[in-house]
Scaffold this active site. Sequence first.
Site, mmCIF file in Angstrom:
data_model
loop_
_atom_site.group_PDB
_atom_site.id
_atom_site.type_symbol
_atom_site.label_atom_id
_atom_site.label_comp_id
_atom_site.label_asym_id
_atom_site.label_seq_id
_atom_site.Cartn_x
_atom_site.Cartn_y
_atom_site.Cartn_z
ATOM 1 N N CYS A 7 0.884 -1.269 -0.010
ATOM 2 C CA CYS A 7 -0.038 -0.031 0.083
ATOM 3 C C CYS A 7 0.763 1.326 0.004
ATOM 4 O O CYS A 7 2.190 1.272 -0.278
ATOM 5 C CB CYS A 7 -0.978 -0.106 1.168
ATOM 6 S SG CYS A 7 -0.129 -0.058 2.744
ATOM 7 N N ARG A 13 -3.363 -0.481 5.189
ATOM 8 C CA ARG A 13 -3.982 -1.625 4.731
ATOM 9 C C ARG A 13 -2.878 -2.808 4.464
ATOM 10 O O ARG A 13 -3.384 -4.012 4.824
ATOM 11 C CB ARG A 13 -4.204 -1.227 3.279
ATOM 12 C CG ARG A 13 -5.269 0.144 3.134
ATOM 13 C CD ARG A 13 -5.660 0.616 1.809
ATOM 14 N NE ARG A 13 -4.543 1.655 1.788
ATOM 15 C CZ ARG A 13 -4.197 2.096 0.800
ATOM 16 N NH1 ARG A 13 -5.151 2.182 -0.337
ATOM 17 N NH2 ARG A 13 -3.216 2.829 0.302
ATOM 18 N N ASP A 123 -8.417 3.976 1.364
ATOM 19 C CA ASP A 123 -7.455 4.277 2.346
ATOM 20 C C ASP A 123 -8.216 4.639 3.641
ATOM 21 O O ASP A 123 -8.773 5.669 3.273
ATOM 22 C CB ASP A 123 -6.208 5.255 1.788
ATOM 23 C CG ASP A 123 -5.132 5.436 2.720
ATOM 24 O OD1 ASP A 123 -5.109 4.920 3.880
ATOM 25 O OD2 ASP A 123 -4.255 6.068 2.146
HETATM 26 P P1 4NP Z 1 -1.731 2.981 4.152
HETATM 27 O O1 4NP Z 1 -2.296 4.230 4.486
HETATM 28 O O2 4NP Z 1 -1.202 3.274 2.856
HETATM 29 O O3 4NP Z 1 -3.037 2.157 4.107
HETATM 30 O O4 4NP Z 1 -0.778 2.551 5.108
HETATM 31 C C1 4NP Z 1 -1.532 5.525 4.739
HETATM 32 C C2 4NP Z 1 -0.672 5.712 5.808
HETATM 33 C C3 4NP Z 1 -0.142 6.734 5.901
HETATM 34 C C4 4NP Z 1 -0.203 7.724 4.995
HETATM 35 C C5 4NP Z 1 -0.875 7.656 3.963
HETATM 36 C C6 4NP Z 1 -1.608 6.327 3.681
HETATM 37 N N1 4NP Z 1 0.224 9.148 5.090
HETATM 38 O O5 4NP Z 1 0.456 9.972 4.165
HETATM 39 O O6 4NP Z 1 1.102 9.338 6.082
#
Ligand code: 4NP
Length: 157
Positions: A7, A13, A123
């Site tokens: 991800c 995720r 997300d």
């Molecule tokens: P992930 O969610 O891709 O599902 O782990 C996110 C976690 C952090 C961030 C963006 C998406 N961030 O911008 O820090």
Amino acid sequence: MKILMVCLGNICRSPLAEGILQHKAKQHGLNWLVDSAGTANYHKDEPPHRLSQKVSKLNSIDISHLRGRQFMKEDMIEFDKIYVMDEENYAEVKRISRNNWNEQKVDLLLNELYPNENRSVPDPWYGAEEGYHKVFDMINKACDEIIEKYAGIQISQ
Ligand code: 4NP
């Protein structure tokens, strides 16, 4: 089988996907290696988001030991299959992999449930706990499909 879940941040995720698929593989006596990574390095060495940990735990899966890492081009060689959560992850994996890119290894995770529809696992980062439960359910169903596909085991819902 060596499967990598990818991800953006590797804290919401993909750690859920890693924990869920590893749990199912173990339940079925499959010696699979499951890992996860993010296309960004914002959360390197961090544990999963507390709500990803909470929702997993409510489903008897412990992901507290996982730590964030960034996807690297060598992963394209190391893993048999790489599942991404959305189209942006797909484009980033392709970009980072450069000459190692192998289109046949990479797919959107939800294409296992809804073939060729290119749906995303949304997300949950900016939202409330409810979003994490929804994401857990989607990933859980997709992981059942993966077990059936690669291990030939029928899972009754
Ligand atoms: P992930 O969610 O891709 O599902 O782990 C996110 C976690 C952090 C961030 C963006 C998406 N961030 O911008 O820090």
